[in-house]
Every structure is written in structure tokens, then in C-alpha cells.
Motif scaffolding. Structure first.
Motif, PDB file in Angstrom:
ATOM      1  N   ILE A  68       0.839  -1.197   0.000  1.00 16.84           N
ATOM      2  CA  ILE A  68       0.000   0.000   0.000  1.00 16.84           C
ATOM      3  C   ILE A  68       0.876   1.249   0.000  1.00 16.84           C
ATOM      4  CG2 ILE A  68      -1.656   1.352   1.341  1.00 16.84           C
ATOM      5  CD1 ILE A  68      -2.801  -1.234   2.398  1.00 16.84           C
ATOM      6  N   GLU A 107      -5.564   5.473  -1.854  1.00 17.79           N
ATOM      7  CA  GLU A 107      -6.888   5.601  -1.243  1.00 17.79           C
ATOM      8  C   GLU A 107      -8.017   5.662  -2.265  1.00 17.79           C
ATOM      9  OE1 GLU A 107      -6.974   9.051   1.265  1.00 17.79           O
ATOM     10  OE2 GLU A 107      -6.723  10.429  -0.406  1.00 17.79           O
ATOM     11  N   ILE A 130      -8.116   1.466  -3.267  1.00 18.23           N
ATOM     12  CA  ILE A 130      -7.997   0.369  -2.311  1.00 18.23           C
ATOM     13  C   ILE A 130      -9.329  -0.257  -1.914  1.00 18.23           C
ATOM     14  CG2 ILE A 130      -8.009   1.772  -0.198  1.00 18.23           C
ATOM     15  CD1 ILE A 130      -5.548  -1.064  -0.796  1.00 18.23           C
ATOM     16  N   SER A 137       2.859   5.157   3.244  1.00 16.14           N
ATOM     17  CA  SER A 137       1.729   5.914   2.714  1.00 16.14           C
ATOM     18  C   SER A 137       1.259   6.952   3.726  1.00 16.14           C
ATOM     19  CB  SER A 137       0.578   4.957   2.371  1.00 16.14           C
ATOM     20  OG  SER A 137      -0.456   5.643   1.719  1.00 16.14           O
ATOM     21  N   SER A 144      -5.246   5.173   2.958  1.00 13.46           N
ATOM     22  CA  SER A 144      -5.307   3.835   2.357  1.00 13.46           C
ATOM     23  C   SER A 144      -5.370   2.709   3.391  1.00 13.46           C
ATOM     24  CB  SER A 144      -4.095   3.594   1.449  1.00 13.46           C
ATOM     25  OG  SER A 144      -4.013   4.522   0.423  1.00 13.46           O
ATOM     26  N   SER A 161      -2.469  -3.265  -5.049  1.00 14.80           N
ATOM     27  CA  SER A 161      -3.552  -2.627  -4.304  1.00 14.80           C
ATOM     28  C   SER A 161      -4.575  -1.936  -5.193  1.00 14.80           C
ATOM     29  CB  SER A 161      -2.978  -1.632  -3.292  1.00 14.80           C
ATOM     30  OG  SER A 161      -2.108  -0.739  -3.928  1.00 14.80           O
TER      31      SER A 161
END
Length: 104
Positions: A23, A27, A30, A54, A58, A100
Motif C-alpha cells: 500500500i 486511497e 484500495i 503511505s 489507504s 492494491s
């Protein structure tokens, strides 16, 4: 740093498959990806979320979906290193790496 939910801590060793999801700033994508994993009929797996530094939401989005579906998961937080190879996060005989932004 590794953190998980109560399902992972209790059921971790009973799983056959580790699904590794790197990840980093995803966002916007995901939700569909994690939902596709969480809705699998096969339940003997765990999800390893590798947070690659990140700074968006996310990880929180992924955790909320997995918790709502009672899916075993763990979060591994690391500095931004790029995509993990996977084997260093492998806990079980079978491993599946998943981008992802993709769906299962």
C-alpha cells in the motif's frame, strides 16, 4: 512495526494462504481491491497489508473493510522502500501478492 487485529492474533497460524497487499498512496483504489479479497468464499487466508510509508487514508480504509468482514489481517509499517518481494512477509505455505489497485 507490525500490528494486527484480534482475528489475526488468534487465527494467524491456522491460515493456509498469505495475501500480500503493498500500500502506497492508493486511497482512490484500495476499497474495490480489499473488498474483492474480503468477499472470497474461501476463508482460510490472511491479508498482509504492507504500508510502504503511505500518508493518505489507504491503510485505514483497508483495515475497516477487513474488520467488517472478519478477515484475518496484519499491517506492516515501513519507510517507503518500493514494492516488497513478499517472502520476508510470508507466514504460510502459499503466498499471493496482489497489487492494491487490482481485484481478486
Amino acid at each position: 512495526m507490525i500490528s494486527g487485529n484480534e482475528f489475526w492474533e488468534v487465527n494467524h497460524m491456522q491460515c493456509e494462504i498469505s495475501v500480500i497487499v503493498p500500500i502506497y498512496q492508493v486511497e482512490n483504489y484500495i476499497k474495490d481491491s480489499i473488498t474483492s479479497i474480503a468477499q472470497q468464499s474461501f476463508r482460510n487466508f490472511e491479508v498482509v497489508l504492507v504500508n510502504d510509508g503511505s500518508t493518505d487514508s489507504s491503510v485505514a480504509i483497508a483495515e475497516n473493510i477487513l474488520s467488517a468482514h472478519n478477515v484475518n489481517y496484519v499491517v506492516i509499517n515501513q519507510e517507503n522502500k518500493g514494492l516488497p518481494l513478499g517472502k520476508e512477509y510470508r507466514y504460510h505455505k502459499f503466498i499471493r501478492k496482489m497489487d492494491s489497485m487490482h481485484r481478486f
